[in-house]
Write an enzyme that holds these catalytic residues in place. Structure first.
Site, PDB file in Angstrom:
ATOM      1  N   SER A 419       0.844  -1.198   0.000  1.00  0.00           N
ATOM      2  CA  SER A 419       0.000   0.000   0.000  1.00  0.00           C
ATOM      3  C   SER A 419       0.882   1.252   0.000  1.00  0.00           C
ATOM      4  O   SER A 419       1.968   1.247   0.602  1.00  0.00           O
ATOM      5  CB  SER A 419      -0.880  -0.028   1.248  1.00  0.00           C
ATOM      6  OG  SER A 419      -2.014   0.761   1.067  1.00  0.00           O
ATOM      7  N   PRO A 420       0.448   2.324  -0.657  1.00  0.00           N
ATOM      8  CA  PRO A 420       1.282   3.533  -0.689  1.00  0.00           C
ATOM      9  C   PRO A 420       1.527   4.068   0.725  1.00  0.00           C
ATOM     10  O   PRO A 420       0.604   4.162   1.519  1.00  0.00           O
ATOM     11  CB  PRO A 420       0.450   4.524  -1.503  1.00  0.00           C
ATOM     12  CG  PRO A 420      -0.943   3.985  -1.514  1.00  0.00           C
ATOM     13  CD  PRO A 420      -0.814   2.504  -1.368  1.00  0.00           C
ATOM     14  N   GLN A 497       0.999   6.522  -7.034  1.00  0.00           N
ATOM     15  CA  GLN A 497      -0.235   7.141  -6.556  1.00  0.00           C
ATOM     16  C   GLN A 497      -0.067   8.645  -6.719  1.00  0.00           C
ATOM     17  O   GLN A 497       0.833   9.247  -6.138  1.00  0.00           O
ATOM     18  CB  GLN A 497      -0.495   6.801  -5.088  1.00  0.00           C
ATOM     19  CG  GLN A 497      -1.859   7.297  -4.636  1.00  0.00           C
ATOM     20  CD  GLN A 497      -2.041   7.187  -3.132  1.00  0.00           C
ATOM     21  OE1 GLN A 497      -1.228   7.703  -2.364  1.00  0.00           O
ATOM     22  NE2 GLN A 497      -3.105   6.528  -2.706  1.00  0.00           N
ATOM     23  N   TYR A 584      -7.678  14.909   1.060  1.00  0.00           N
ATOM     24  CA  TYR A 584      -6.822  15.711   0.184  1.00  0.00           C
ATOM     25  C   TYR A 584      -7.694  16.420  -0.871  1.00  0.00           C
ATOM     26  O   TYR A 584      -8.927  16.354  -0.802  1.00  0.00           O
ATOM     27  CB  TYR A 584      -5.730  14.822  -0.438  1.00  0.00           C
ATOM     28  CG  TYR A 584      -4.799  14.258   0.631  1.00  0.00           C
ATOM     29  CD1 TYR A 584      -4.073  15.116   1.458  1.00  0.00           C
ATOM     30  CD2 TYR A 584      -4.674  12.883   0.836  1.00  0.00           C
ATOM     31  CE1 TYR A 584      -3.234  14.616   2.461  1.00  0.00           C
ATOM     32  CE2 TYR A 584      -3.846  12.380   1.842  1.00  0.00           C
ATOM     33  CZ  TYR A 584      -3.130  13.244   2.655  1.00  0.00           C
ATOM     34  OH  TYR A 584      -2.315  12.769   3.656  1.00  0.00           O
ATOM     35  N   ARG A 632      -8.285   5.653  -5.373  1.00  0.00           N
ATOM     36  CA  ARG A 632      -8.451   5.421  -3.924  1.00  0.00           C
ATOM     37  C   ARG A 632      -9.499   6.388  -3.389  1.00  0.00           C
ATOM     38  O   ARG A 632      -9.437   7.588  -3.645  1.00  0.00           O
ATOM     39  CB  ARG A 632      -7.133   5.595  -3.179  1.00  0.00           C
ATOM     40  CG  ARG A 632      -7.297   5.333  -1.679  1.00  0.00           C
ATOM     41  CD  ARG A 632      -5.977   5.200  -0.943  1.00  0.00           C
ATOM     42  NE  ARG A 632      -5.576   3.808  -0.856  1.00  0.00           N
ATOM     43  CZ  ARG A 632      -4.841   3.301   0.150  1.00  0.00           C
ATOM     44  NH1 ARG A 632      -4.425   4.054   1.136  1.00  0.00           N
ATOM     45  NH2 ARG A 632      -4.503   2.033   0.165  1.00  0.00           N
ATOM     46  N   ARG A 726       1.280  -1.136   6.918  1.00  0.00           N
ATOM     47  CA  ARG A 726       2.207  -1.163   8.057  1.00  0.00           C
ATOM     48  C   ARG A 726       3.001  -2.467   8.202  1.00  0.00           C
ATOM     49  O   ARG A 726       4.194  -2.399   8.523  1.00  0.00           O
ATOM     50  CB  ARG A 726       1.462  -0.813   9.349  1.00  0.00           C
ATOM     51  CG  ARG A 726       1.116   0.664   9.406  1.00  0.00           C
ATOM     52  CD  ARG A 726       0.047   0.957  10.433  1.00  0.00           C
ATOM     53  NE  ARG A 726      -1.187   0.265  10.125  1.00  0.00           N
ATOM     54  CZ  ARG A 726      -2.247   0.229  10.921  1.00  0.00           C
ATOM     55  NH1 ARG A 726      -2.218   0.846  12.075  1.00  0.00           N
ATOM     56  NH2 ARG A 726      -3.333  -0.428  10.552  1.00  0.00           N
TER      57      ARG A 726
HETATM   58  C1  LIG Z   1       3.508   5.730   7.214  1.00  0.00           C
HETATM   59  C2  LIG Z   1       2.272   5.671   6.394  1.00  0.00           C
HETATM   60  C3  LIG Z   1       2.161   6.473   5.276  1.00  0.00           C
HETATM   61  C4  LIG Z   1       1.025   6.424   4.469  1.00  0.00           C
HETATM   62  N1  LIG Z   1       0.953   7.124   3.318  1.00  0.00           N
HETATM   63  C5  LIG Z   1      -0.072   6.979   2.473  1.00  0.00           C
HETATM   64  C6  LIG Z   1      -0.091   7.561   1.189  1.00  0.00           C
HETATM   65  O1  LIG Z   1       0.879   8.183   0.759  1.00  0.00           O
HETATM   66  N2  LIG Z   1      -1.184   7.415   0.423  1.00  0.00           N
HETATM   67  C7  LIG Z   1      -2.264   6.680   0.842  1.00  0.00           C
HETATM   68  O2  LIG Z   1      -3.255   6.586   0.133  1.00  0.00           O
HETATM   69  N3  LIG Z   1      -2.252   6.073   2.039  1.00  0.00           N
HETATM   70  C8  LIG Z   1      -1.195   6.182   2.840  1.00  0.00           C
HETATM   71  N4  LIG Z   1      -1.159   5.512   4.024  1.00  0.00           N
HETATM   72  C9  LIG Z   1      -2.275   4.608   4.343  1.00  0.00           C
HETATM   73  C10 LIG Z   1      -1.936   3.171   3.930  1.00  0.00           C
HETATM   74  O3  LIG Z   1      -1.750   3.073   2.538  1.00  0.00           O
HETATM   75  C11 LIG Z   1      -3.029   2.206   4.358  1.00  0.00           C
HETATM   76  O4  LIG Z   1      -4.222   2.539   3.691  1.00  0.00           O
HETATM   77  C12 LIG Z   1      -3.260   2.225   5.870  1.00  0.00           C
HETATM   78  O5  LIG Z   1      -2.042   2.278   6.557  1.00  0.00           O
HETATM   79  C13 LIG Z   1      -4.032   0.991   6.325  1.00  0.00           C
HETATM   80  O6  LIG Z   1      -3.341  -0.186   5.996  1.00  0.00           O
HETATM   81  P1  LIG Z   1      -2.529  -1.054   7.118  1.00  0.00           P
HETATM   82  O7  LIG Z   1      -3.502  -1.373   8.199  1.00  0.00           O
HETATM   83  O8  LIG Z   1      -2.057  -2.272   6.361  1.00  0.00           O
HETATM   84  O9  LIG Z   1      -1.401  -0.202   7.618  1.00  0.00           O
HETATM   85  C14 LIG Z   1      -0.041   5.570   4.837  1.00  0.00           C
HETATM   86  C15 LIG Z   1       0.083   4.791   5.969  1.00  0.00           C
HETATM   87  C16 LIG Z   1       1.220   4.812   6.730  1.00  0.00           C
HETATM   88  C17 LIG Z   1       1.311   3.897   7.925  1.00  0.00           C
END
Ligand SMILES: Cc1cc2nc3c(=O)[nH]c(=O)nc-3n(C[C@H](O)[C@H](O)[C@H](O)COP(=O)(O)O)c2cc1C
Ligand SMILES: Cc1cc2nc3c(=O)[nH]c(=O)nc-3n(C[C@H](O)[C@H](O)[C@H](O)COP(=O)(O)OP(=O)(O)OC[C@H]3O[C@@H](n4cnc5c(N)ncnc54)[C@H](O)[C@@H]3O)c2cc1C
Length: 777
Positions: A419-420, A497, A584, A632, A726
């Site tokens: 995931s981004p 993204q 955003y 997204r 994460r």
């Molecule tokens: C450090 C960090 C940076 C993130 N940056 C982005 C991002 O640039 N774009 C986005 O759409 N989501 C971003 N997210 C959200 C993640 O892509 C994801 O949707 C969210 O962490 C839930 O997934 P997880 O439970 O596997 O961490 C970010 C999450 C984390 C933890």
């Protein structure tokens, strides 16, 4: 102690007999308004585990139940022209009458007084009782008398059901689905003695009304159901034993829970038990289990803390504290299962093939996962895995996670997406070695697709000074270096993204200030920049107030997005995602919480989507035709008045119509007021709903942290890809690790790392063997 149980259902009777066993000197009476052996309903079902629990507390009752029950292992689905059966589910069915008779007889044997045909008005009717057990069922008079004390929360659900019986013999827990001109009906059927099966028919309210069943008496309702399920009933009749009910015998399920379970009424301590304090939908058949386990827990507390009058307050406190946790867990599972049956007609029946429908039904409570199903019935699960894989380019028996996924000309080797994740390591919008290492390591780590963090189409579109951008040739070359490396050194695909931060721009890197989204101070050496958004609504109360975009702003930003997209293609990305989530810029147009415009870009959802769709169309036109594009979205704002999952379906439909290939279903971060309900795979229901109702492929994301989650989601058709964020921060090789964890070996490791593969696999194999051995103890 003098104890009175109001209500002689499973909970009142079982508590009475266990308590009498604990201390014969206790004076215990059960007061029941019905005649002995007179009850409503047919059979009840509970799991083997409940019976084992009962055996520990009163082997005599358990033995009687064991003699009387019907045990079966299989679940059978009759759906369209298919009959599908899987085993290993372990249920016990028993006639409700039979169960009550066993409990009544055992009470008498132990010296519990049973008073029948006495309709109790109130707990105050027994002033000399030390303890009153309000085991008076779902419509508990005791609970209703003191709502301010017990604080009941009662939700009436929309489906209608009728509880019938039949003499047709079934040798599995059987689910029948039939479609009429007005919608789908389902029947939950299980045998509970040698002659009889419970036959519960259920449908949505609108289907029930369309058939005029609100005006049908019991005989007409039965005739209707007999005709509907005639093929399956094979000439057998359906029967009611609720003749005492007047009018329609079709009910709505009521979910009951209470904040407080006990109270002192001035004379006696009063405690709610069984259906009086909580209900669980019959979709996982556990109301009787809960009732019996309540009784066990209260007795356990008396045994542990002392069965004297003085100890009652302490005992009741512990009883609620312990039981509440189990009950919530079960109610949550029952709620999921209930919701599945409420929406299946509209969401799954016409969308899923019978094989996948079966999988979806079996995992409806979300308590049973892919690996649980393997333990229950390996042959069936492998058959299903083969069915799933057979629809991809890599047939054979393999977990869904490790099947390829094709979108336009791109084929991902498996269903895992990194995931981004913003790194805040860019300089002047340029990605450098940090990104090469970060993205490169994850590309080597086994995922099918690695997404680069949100990248801005212009300098003022960044979230922080550390965020990447794609507005000049240098940045394009920087990305190209990474993409070339990933393509040369791995078989992962890499996606970008693209997103504009809008009202959430110009903030500090998370480690610079007081956490996320904090505005860059006005005197910061790196400088601040003015914000734009749909409307002048700051994300944080103390945040910078954005300027509402003019038409000229919109044209400029769209042109920036298009130029960035062309650069992304030049840089060699395989996949593009438009970021319309998390508050955003484009998200600020979609949500009514952040869009207060009065022009063509505000107001209705169609208006609020207008600008994001304009951007999408321009970007899609600039992005090579043969490459996929996802969007997204925040499928839920988690704020009253914000975007709901139902809106999200409309949003997905609009992007689908504009040419989007997939919807990446995130949620929240649109308003600082949000109150999300976190939990395992908590956003997956949005991906599921959008996939079925909008008919577009989806990416599930959020607290997906094990291969078992990924497989369960994909196999049930709840999403097409799973994005994992994460866990990839802790372990770039998350996919390789998870493959080894579940014993899947047919996965390529990077050449230089292969000697790590057998060692990791052997370690996990030992762990699995140990777990199996411990379970067998
Ligand atoms: C450090 C960090 C940076 C993130 N940056 C982005 C991002 O640039 N774009 C986005 O759409 N989501 C971003 N997210 C959200 C993640 O892509 C994801 O949707 C969210 O962490 C839930 O997934 P997880 O439970 O596997 O961490 C970010 C999450 C984390 C933890
Ligand atoms: C369609 C349907 C299917 C179900 N299927 C299952 C299943 O498969 N498995 C399962 O485990 N559970 C099932 N249940 C739920 C199950 O029946 C209940 O959860 C369980 O019976 C609860 O036990 P209880 O003792 O708390 O309450 P009840 O069984 O409701 O008993 C309450 C008793 O109190 C008596 N009473 C009420 N008020 C008074 C009063 N004022 N004075 C005197 N007596 C009074 C009533 O007559 C009744 O006998 C189902 C329920 C429904 C509606």
């Amino acid at each position: 102690m003098k104890i009175v149980c109001i209500g002689g259902g499973p909970s009142g009777l079982y508590f009475a007999l266990l308590m009498k066993k604990l201390g014969h000197h206790h004076d215990i009476t059960v007061v029941e308004r019905n005649k002995p052996y007179d009850t409503f309903g047919w059979g009840v079902v509970f799991s083997d585990q409940t019976l084992d629990n009962m055996r520990q507390w009163d082997p005599e009752t358990a033995e009687e139940v064991q003699q009387a029950f019907n045990h079966w292992d299989d679940i059978e689905l009759h759906f369209k022209d298919s009959v599908i059966r899987s085993g290993g589910h372990g249920f016990v069915g028993i006639g409700r009458k039979k169960l009550l008779n066993i409990l009544q007889a055992r009470c008498e044997q132990l010296g519990v007084k049973l008073l029948f045909e006495q309709d109790v008005q109130s707990d105050l009717d027994f002033p000399d009782a030390d303890l009153v057990i309000a085991s008076d069922g779902i419509n508990s008079r005791v609970r209703s008398r003191l709502p301010e004390v017990f604080q009941p929360d009662i939700v009436t659900r929309p489906n209608r059901y009728i509880w019938l019986g039949t003499n047709r013999q079934y040798d599995a827990f059987t689910f029948l689905f039939e479609k009429t001109e007005h919608g789908w009906f389902q029947a939950h059927v299980y045998k509970f003695d040698n002659q009889t099966s419970t036959f519960i028919v259920e449908c949505p309210e609108h289907v029930w009304l369309a058939h005029g069943l609100d005006k049908a008496d019991q005989d007409a309702s039965i005739a209707f159901c007999e005709k509907l399920f005639a093929k399956n009933l094979q000439g057998e009749k359906l029967m009611t034993n609720a003749r005492h009910l007047r009018g329609s015998a079709w009910l709505n399920f009521q979910r009951v829970k209470c904040a407080n379970w006990s109270h002192f009424n001035g004379n006696s301590h009063v405690v709610l038990m069984g259906d009086a304090v909580h209900t669980a939908h019959f979709a996982i058949g556990s109301g009787t289990k809960l009732a019996l386990e309540d009784a066990i827990e209260l007795v356990r507390q008396f045994k542990a803390l002392g069965d004297t009058t003085e100890r009652i307050p302490e005992v009741l406190k512990h009883y609620q504290a312990v039981r509440e946790i189990d009950v919530i867990r079960l109610q949550n599972a029952a709620w999921n299962a209930m919701e599945w049956f409420e929406v299946c007609g509209e969401r799954y029946c016409d969308q899923l093939a019978p094989e996948q429908f079966m999988y979806s039904m079996l995992t409806r409570s979300q308590r049973i996962s892919h690996e649980n199903l393997r333990l229950r019935d390996k042959a069936w699960l492998e058959g299903y895995e083969a069915w799933f894989a057979g629809r991809t380019a890599t047939p054979g028996v393999r977990p869904p996670m490790f099947t390829p996924y094709a979108q336009r000309s791109v084929t991902l080797k498996n269903r895992v997406v990194v995931s981004p994740m913003a790194q805040y390591m860019a300089q002047d919008g340029r990605v450098g070695d940090d990104h090469l290492v970060h993205l490169g390591a994850r590309a080597m780590g086994g995922a099918g697709l690695v997404m680069v963090e949100m990248t801005a189409p212009s300098a003022d579109g960044r979230i922080t000074h550390g965020c990447p951008g794609l507005w000049n040739d240098t940045q394009t070359q920087d990305f190209k270096r990474i993409n070339d490396w990933v393509h040369a050194k791995s078989d992962a695909k890499i996606g970008l993204q693209i997103g504009h931060a809008g009202p959430k721009g110009s903030t500090c890197r998370p480690w610079q200030g007081q956490g996320m989204d904090q505005p860059v101070p006005a005197d910061d050496t790196e400088g601040n920049w003015p914000l734009i958004a749909a409307s002048p609504v700051p994300y944080l109360p103390h945040g910078d107030v954005p300027r509402a975009m003019t038409r000229a702003d919109m044209d400029r930003v769209t042109a920036d997005f298009v130029a960035s997209t062309q650069r992304a293609a030049q840089a060699g990305f395989d996949w593009l995602e438009l970021h319309c989530a998390h508050g955003y810029l484009l998200s600020s147009f979609i949500s009514p919480l952040t869009n207060q415009r009065t022009d063509d870009y505000g107001g209705s959802l169609a208006n609020r989507l207008r600008y994001p769709l304009e951007v999408f169309a321009a970007v899609r036109a600039a992005w090579p035709e043969h490459l996929p594009m996802s969007v997204r979205i925040s499928a839920h704002d988690w704020v009253e008045g914000g975007i709901t999952p139902a809106d999200a379906v409309e949003i997905a439909r609009a992007f689908k119509a504009a040419g989007a290939d997939m919807i990446d279903c995130s949620s929240g971060q649109v308003s600082a007021q949000q109150k999300p309900t976190y939990g395992r795979m908590y956003q997956t229901p949005f991906a599921d709903r959008i996939r079925q109702e909008a008919g577009i492929a989806t990416i599930a994301v959020g607290a997906i942290s094990e291969a078992d989650h990924v497989n369960s989601i994909l196999a049930a058709g709840r999403a097409d890809l799973c994005a994992v964020a994460r866990p990839h921060l802790a372990n770039p090789a998350w996919t390789l690790t998870e493959a080894a964890r579940i014993g899947f070996k047919d996965i390529a490791w990077p050449r230089a790392y292969v000697s790590g593969k057998p060692q990791l696999e052997a370690g996990f194999a030992r762990e699995r063997a140990l777990q199996t051995a411990t379970k067998g103890d």
